[in-house]
Scaffold this motif. Structure first.
Motif, PDB file in Angstrom:
ATOM      1  N   ALA A 101       0.835  -1.285  -0.186  1.00 28.41           N
ATOM      2  CA  ALA A 101      -0.070  -0.143   0.164  1.00 28.41           C
ATOM      3  C   ALA A 101       0.734   1.215   0.029  1.00 28.41           C
ATOM      4  O   ALA A 101       1.052   2.134  -0.537  1.00 28.41           O
ATOM      5  N   ASP A 102       2.132   1.052   0.779  1.00 27.47           N
ATOM      6  CA  ASP A 102       3.015   2.685   1.039  1.00 27.47           C
ATOM      7  C   ASP A 102       4.403   2.663  -0.048  1.00 27.47           C
ATOM      8  O   ASP A 102       4.279   2.924  -0.723  1.00 27.47           O
ATOM      9  N   TRP A 103       3.522   1.712  -1.707  1.00 33.81           N
ATOM     10  CA  TRP A 103       4.892   1.618  -2.874  1.00 33.81           C
ATOM     11  C   TRP A 103       4.207   3.621  -3.342  1.00 33.81           C
ATOM     12  O   TRP A 103       2.722   3.515  -3.546  1.00 33.81           O
ATOM     13  N   VAL A 104       4.935   3.715  -4.782  1.00 30.25           N
ATOM     14  CA  VAL A 104       4.741   4.904  -5.199  1.00 30.25           C
ATOM     15  C   VAL A 104       5.041   4.677  -6.780  1.00 30.25           C
ATOM     16  O   VAL A 104       6.591   3.923  -6.962  1.00 30.25           O
ATOM     17  N   ILE A 105       4.649   4.278  -7.456  1.00 24.54           N
ATOM     18  CA  ILE A 105       4.618   4.469  -9.099  1.00 24.54           C
ATOM     19  C   ILE A 105       5.573   5.667  -9.974  1.00 24.54           C
ATOM     20  O   ILE A 105       4.048   6.732  -9.389  1.00 24.54           O
ATOM     21  N   LEU A 106       6.301   4.846 -10.689  1.00 26.32           N
ATOM     22  CA  LEU A 106       7.090   6.471 -11.327  1.00 26.32           C
ATOM     23  C   LEU A 106       7.224   5.877 -12.664  1.00 26.32           C
ATOM     24  O   LEU A 106       7.759   4.831 -13.130  1.00 26.32           O
ATOM     25  N   ARG A 107       6.403   6.349 -13.447  1.00 20.50           N
ATOM     26  CA  ARG A 107       7.105   7.005 -14.560  1.00 20.50           C
ATOM     27  C   ARG A 107       8.081   8.085 -15.672  1.00 20.50           C
ATOM     28  O   ARG A 107       8.411   9.454 -14.940  1.00 20.50           O
ATOM     29  N   CYS A 108       9.495   7.236 -15.606  1.00 26.81           N
ATOM     30  CA  CYS A 108       9.970   7.298 -16.521  1.00 26.81           C
ATOM     31  C   CYS A 108      10.183   7.369 -18.015  1.00 26.81           C
ATOM     32  O   CYS A 108       9.967   6.497 -18.219  1.00 26.81           O
ATOM     33  N   THR A 109      11.295   7.990 -18.440  1.00 28.55           N
ATOM     34  CA  THR A 109      11.995   7.951 -19.611  1.00 28.55           C
ATOM     35  C   THR A 109      13.089   8.147 -19.652  1.00 28.55           C
ATOM     36  O   THR A 109      14.150   8.218 -18.596  1.00 28.55           O
ATOM     37  N   SER A 110      13.126   6.980 -20.077  1.00 27.68           N
ATOM     38  CA  SER A 110      15.188   6.880 -21.015  1.00 27.68           C
ATOM     39  C   SER A 110      15.149   6.560 -22.507  1.00 27.68           C
ATOM     40  O   SER A 110      14.391   7.037 -23.276  1.00 27.68           O
ATOM     41  N   ASP A 111      16.399   6.516 -22.159  1.00 28.83           N
ATOM     42  CA  ASP A 111      16.721   6.533 -24.080  1.00 28.83           C
ATOM     43  C   ASP A 111      16.247   5.375 -24.574  1.00 28.83           C
ATOM     44  O   ASP A 111      16.192   5.481 -26.242  1.00 28.83           O
TER      45      ASP A 111
END
Length: 151
Positions: A101-111
């Motif tokens: 429940a305490d997790w966060v999702i990060l949308r990242c851009t990479s090469d």
């Protein structure tokens, strides 16, 4: 008698496989710089496709290893130079069932391509610090191009 031998061999194979998994995990987590990290490996179904694992910081790279794998090499390598956080969000719908429940999702851009990673809220600060930090002896391109007054 052949059935008993077959069962014994099967049990031995399972025990050896489990030992290899736990020894592999112990070797990686012993050296420090390890975080629990899930990576979204497929986006076919909305809210699904998350694979649990752990990330290991090694210089300018975050190496992601699947939790249940015999591989000694990382499944995915994210380079700090080409990585940027695009968006941060909480788990939604089916995702709430597959991660704490305490997790966060990060949308990242990479090469290479966009990537979604999930980690504990307390880990996000350290990850962002690592992402923004420069290795010792390296100058930021922004700072190197500016003329600073002599002290």
């Amino acid at each position: 008698m052949e059935i008993v031998e077959g069962i014994g061999i099967g049990v031995a194979v399972v025990v050896v496989a489990l030992l290899i998994l736990f020894i592999r995990r112990a070797l990686f987590t012993r050296s420090g710089g390890i975080i629990r990290l899930s990576v979204r490996v497929t986006t076919v179904l909305d809210g699904r496709g998350w694979s649990p694992g752990f990330g290991r910081f090694a210089g300018d790279q975050l190496r992601w290893y699947r939790m249940f794998s015999f591989a000694l090499r990382p499944k995915r390598v994210l380079s700090r130079k080409g990585l940027a956080v695009e968006r941060r969000r909480l788990p939604e719908g089916q995702e709430r069932l597959s991660m704490p429940a305490d997790w966060v999702i990060l949308r990242c851009t990479s090469d290479h391509a966009p990537v979604e990673i999930a980690m504990a809220r307390s880990t996000v600060t350290g990850f962002l610090s690592w992402l923004e930090a420069a290795p010792p002896g390296a100058a930021s391109p922004r700072l190197a191009s500016q003329d600073w007054p002599a002290a």
